[in-house]
Design a protein around this motif. Structure first.
Motif: not given
Length: 495
Positions: A25, A144, A396, A410
């Motif tokens: 991600s 992420a 994400i 993603y």
């Protein structure tokens, strides 16, 4: 695009955007920013290298449960050697993509994030790392870090223990560990466990699998590609045809969460296939077949896929112990019946605290609101990418976005974050927040849909402490992609 040969570290100080995490991600976020022309960003990674999940999950037998063609970036095809890539090939792929896009030069390795704090006056974020250094300001932050990053370890196995052998969680595997000629205990029967058991049976002296409850299991169909298949796969039309065919299959299967609702054709078909596979593999051992049959609906917990687990359990070297481990001794463990088991190596395949999103650092938004406090009882966000009181903060693999194919999600979330960041960097906006009423309306409807699925049937890692399902997406991937595009147009307050 930055040269892949450069290895200089990013400059300290202010940058337009910060990305926390460098797994799938994080790389998706970075490449999306570059595509949008946002070049001034820095990535934070607490590990010594890029790779995320596939850097730390390097236990014997570790490989992905999804097909390689779909578990990869749409913009970076690869000459895969297997239908389902193992951790070495996936890690090499991710690091190769990072080098190609010049991400190493933008990454602060071995730099864990401790605090992320919003300043309303300047409308920027600052980051404090685990060593106490402050970074920023940043106009936007993209988280992420995923949600499978906090290992679940039984309390009696945390810290120093009485056990004198080797003890290791699958997510912190030490390269020097070996199964060779050892008595191995595996705690857990989920996706990591079935892969470990297969390798332990091949190499070890003996294996004991400690099972609290069985999981439904389906055959995986994993194998090496033939040389002819690889030649065909190198042709882009063939590669993308196979990728798109896989996408359509997952899209159809997950339409209206059909796979997770009892009585639908998908759920019924998967249950029948799981029962037939179990009976086929265990027909010679009705005692094991009974122990391996779950009492809950298929998909109520994560369904395991493996071609080899049942065969491994039939080995004379392997014993299935249908009890939890409750204590540890210098030479092994004690199960729930009080029986002692002598072991040389204990493998904790006990999974992760998956309901605890963004658990590795503290996030403070508007009015001093702490994200962990706002999410007490169960995380929620608008399409998983933004949450009220946290402007210019994008996620994400956030709450309720766990669906297949993962990388497709993603990439869509990264594009959403990158386009918003571009507006902030270009000066077209200084503060982007999700509309609170829309966030509340969305999450109420989402939970009503989730209540109709088997995910609420039993306790599982999909649920928060209140029992609310916090990880799963109850519609198709196409529905998510459409929703995210509409959110970009109608869901944000831009100032």
């Amino acid at each position: 695009m930055t040269s892949a040969s450069s290895t200089s570290s990013p400059q300290a100080g202010a940058h337009d955007v910060a990305i926390i995490g460098t797994g799938f991600s994080g790389i998706a976020a970075a490449t999306a920013l570059i595509k949008e022309g946002v070049d001034d960003f820095v990535m934070f990674e607490r590990s010594p290298d890029i790779g995320g999940t596939w850097l730390v999950n390097r236990y014997p037998g570790a490989e992905v449960d999804l097909e390689s063609h779909i578990y990869s970036f749409s913009f970076e095809p690869h000459d895969w050697t297997r239908t389902h890539a193992d951790w070495r090939e996936l890690l090499s792929y991710l690091q190769g993509v990072a080098r190609k896009w010049g991400l190493y030069e933008r990454t602060l390795l071995s730099t864990g994030v401790a605090d992320v704090t919003w300043d309303e006056t300047s409308r920027t974020w600052s980051i404090q790392d685990e060593a106490g250094s402050t970074h920023g300001p940043f106009k936007a932050v993209i988280s992420a870090v995923g949600f499978l990053n906090t290992p679940l370890i039984p309390s009696f196995l945390r810290g120093e223990t009485a056990f004198e052998g080797d003890l290791c969680h699958t997510s912190s595997w030490r390269d020097e560990l070996t199964f060779k000629d050892k008595a191995i205990g595996v705690l857990g029967t989920g996706s990591s466990a079935v892969q470990v058991v297969t390798e332990a049976e091949r190499q070890g002296k003996s294996v004991k699998v400690f099972q609290i409850e069985p999981n439904w299991l389906l055959p995986k169909g994993a194998r090496d590609f033939t040389s002819a298949e690889r030649r065909w796969n190198r042709l882009r039309p063939v590669y993308y045809f196979r990728r798109y065919r896989l996408y359509l299959d997952y899209d159809r299967r997950q339409y209206n969460a059909a796979h997770a609702r009892v009585g639908t054709w998908v759920n019924t078909k998967r249950l029948k296939a799981a029962k037939e596979f179990l009976h086929q593999e265990m027909s010679s051992r009705p005692d094991l077949e009974a122990l391996l049959t779950p009492a809950f609906s298929i998909e109520a917990r994560r369904t395991v896929v493996s071609d080899t687990y049942y065969k491994s359990l039939l080995s004379p070297k392997v014993e299935l112990v249908p009890h939890a481990v409750t204590d540890v001794t210098p030479s092994g463990v004690v199960d729930a019946t009080g029986e002692k088991h002598e072991l040389d190596l204990i493998v904790l395949a006990t999974g992760f605290d998956a309901a605890n999103f963004i658990s590795t650092y503290r996030t403070v938004g508007e009015h001093g609101i702490v994200l962990r406090d706002q999410w007490e009882g169960g995380a929620e966000a608008f399409l998983g990418v933004m949450t009220p009181n946290f402007p210019n903060f994008f996620m994400i693999f956030g709450p309720n976005t766990s669906g297949i194919p993962l990388v497709t999600y993603y990439e869509a979330q990264a594009k959403f974050a990158a386009k918003a960041a571009k507006r902030l960097v270009a000066g077209g906006a200084s503060k982007i927040t999700v509309k609170t009423y829309l966030n509340d309306l969305y999450n109420r409807r989402l939970q009503r849909r989730l209540e109709k699925t088997v995910w609420v049937e039993v306790s599982n890692y999909f649920q928060g402490t209140s029992g609310k399902v916090v990880s799963q997406w109850p519609f198709s991937p196409t529905a998510y992609l459409i929703g995210l595009r509409l959110a970009r147009w109608f869901g944000m307050d831009v100032k």
